[in-house]
Structures are given as C-alpha cells and as structure tokens.
Design an enzyme around this catalytic site. Structure first.
Site, short mmCIF file in Angstrom:
data_model
loop_
_atom_site.label_atom_id
_atom_site.label_comp_id
_atom_site.label_asym_id
_atom_site.label_seq_id
_atom_site.Cartn_x
_atom_site.Cartn_y
_atom_site.Cartn_z
CG ASN A 129 59.62 71.78 44.99
OD1 ASN A 129 60.80 72.13 44.90
ND2 ASN A 129 59.26 70.71 45.69
CE1 TYR A 136 65.82 66.99 37.63
CE2 TYR A 136 67.94 67.90 36.93
CZ TYR A 136 66.87 67.88 37.81
OH TYR A 136 66.86 68.75 38.87
CB ALA A 185 66.36 67.83 27.71
CE LYS A 227 64.00 70.02 37.19
NZ LYS A 227 62.79 70.32 37.99
CB ILE A 267 70.48 73.82 47.88
CG1 ILE A 267 70.82 75.30 47.67
CG2 ILE A 267 69.53 73.66 49.05
CD1 ILE A 267 69.62 76.16 47.36
#
Length: 277
Positions: free
Chosen positions: A106, A169, A171, A173, A202
């Site tokens: 996470n 970021y 790229a 993920k 969220i």
C-alpha cells in the site's frame, strides 16, 4: 500440465470462505488512510497483521486498534524506499507471527509538479517509493509466504489514464500494474496469487499534497458518475476479498475501485442528469 482438484470439492463456498482466521498479513504504509483501514479489516476477519510506516505515532495507534480486536500485531518504523529495511521487516514479521499469507503493498505517494520541473532526485524518489518498494516487498516477501498466499498491490486510476502533474507517479503505478500481470504467471507455480486494487474518489489524509493547482470541476458538471465518494473501508473490503479463498481463482487482475470513473472514460454527469464529454 496436471490440474489439481478444486478446494470447493470438499468445502463449498460460504461465509467462512471470506474469513482469514489463523492467517498472517503484512500491510505497508499502515499508519493512516487506506493502509490503516486495510490492516484493521484484515484483523477483523481473523488475521494477525504486521504493519510498517514512517509515522511512528500513527503505527502505535493502529497497533492498539488491531490488538483491541484480539489479533497479534508486529510493528516496524521504516521507509519502504530502503530495501534493507524492507528485507529485515519481512523476516522479522515471519519470526514474530509466522509464515505470510497476505502481502498488501500500500505504501506510496507523490507530489504535484509538471514533468519538466521534476528534478532527477525527485524522480528517483518517486520511482523508489511507488515501484521499488513494491518490487522489494515482493522479492523479500515471497520466500516467507505460504502456498495459496495472496499479494495485493494498491495502485491508482492513474495507472490506466494520463496523469498531468503526476507523470512519474502515474508511470510507476502503471509499471506496478504490468508487473502484477507478469508475476501472476511467474508466481503461479508457487500458488501465490497477485492482483491490484486501483482506487479513485476516496479521500485520504495524504490528498492535500496531491491536489496541485488542478481543478477538475466544470460549471454544471458533477465530478463523477457515482453520486457519492468512496471510503477507505471500500478499499479494505476489496483487499479482504482478494486475500481470501473467495478469490482463489483470481490473479493478474485489477479491481477498479472508483465509482465508475475508469469505466466512464472521460464522460461526466451534468447536474440535470445529462451526460457531457
């Protein structure tokens, strides 16, 4: 290729199939937000949980909540960008709680900046935090995992669309999503499943550093097709499902946890109920 008989031959699917009683889970970035909700949900479903984060105070609070549920908890304050620390944490987690059944990657994060303004140092930090941490956890976690274990990588909707202001970021993920598909094959013979959850819409405590100067709202247009926002527990629910026997035949997949944003593909819902693109 031999095909093993299904576990359902002996135990038909039922409520107990969602329980994680007697299992051991690891959650990175568990001091707050999605990680905290996920760690607590895994504990509520019966798992002992090892957690790590840089936020010592938040970790202590999370640990207290897990132990109040009646589950054991192992804690380490560490930066997942440092591979030696990740290696030691996973080894210590097995020693403290037993072999690992669930690994939830996470931890991650970023900052808003146009790509041409991101320094080399900033780029490397983003790569290590959002991709290198995942590869390190998997590399050092798999040797401690039981057959039938589950890895869940928390990615983002940005893994599947453009991310202006978040180029590195996004790229990384996307790289995690591709890594997940590849490892679903490489880890298959070990009977270790690996999947992604890609959240959006969220709110979490880290959102304030991600907003930048972007304003997605247009006059008369709602921000999403679903009429309400998600909650960190929605992410936790998806992880609990992927961790358990109910998802025993799911690997290499992504759950898009975003109120339909990815499916909408840029369409918006007007306040009068009509659609806009």
């Amino acid at each position: 290729m031999s095909i093993e008989p299904s576990i359902w031959n002996d135990a038909p699917f039922g409520p107990e199939s969602l329980q994680l009683t007697g299992r051991v889970s690891v959650v990175t970035g568990a001091a707050r937000g999605l990680g905290r909700s996920t760690a607590l949900a895994l504990a509520r479903f019966g798992s002992d949980v090892a957690i790590c984060d840089r936020d010592e105070e938040g970790l202590a609070t999370c640990r207290g909540e897990i132990e109040a549920i009646g589950r054991r908890c192992h804690v380490a304050v560490l930066d997942v960008r440092e591979e030696a620390g990740v290696r030691d944490f996973l080894s210590a987690s097995k020693e403290a709680l037993g072999s690992i059944d669930v690994l939830v990657n996470n931890a991650g994060g970023g900052f808003w900046s146009p790509f041409l303004e991101v320094s080399e140092k900033g780029e490397q930090a983003l790569i290590r935090e959002n991709f290198g941490s995942v590869t390190a956890c998997i590399r050092h976690g798999v040797p401690h995992m039981n057959p039938g274990a589950s890895i869940v990588n928390i990615t983002s909707i940005e893994a599947h669309r453009a991310g202006p202001g978040f180029a590195i970021y996004s790229a990384m993920k996307a790289a995690v999503a591709n890594l997940t598909r590849t490892l679903s094959m490489e880890l298959g013979p070990k009977k270790i499943r690996i999947n992604c959850v890609a959240p959006d819409m969220i709110r979490t405590p880290g959102d304030e550093v991600l907003s930048g100067d972007a304003d997605p709202m247009l006059p008369g247009v709602e921000s999403a097709s679903w009429p309400e926002e998600g909650h960190p527990d929605d992410c936790a629910a998806a992880v609990v499902f992927l961790a358990g026997d109910g998802a025993r035949f799911i690997t290499g997949s992504t759950i898009h946890l975003d109120g339909g944003n990815y499916a909408a593909g840029g369409w918006k819902v007007r306040e009068d109920g009509r659609f806009a693109l």
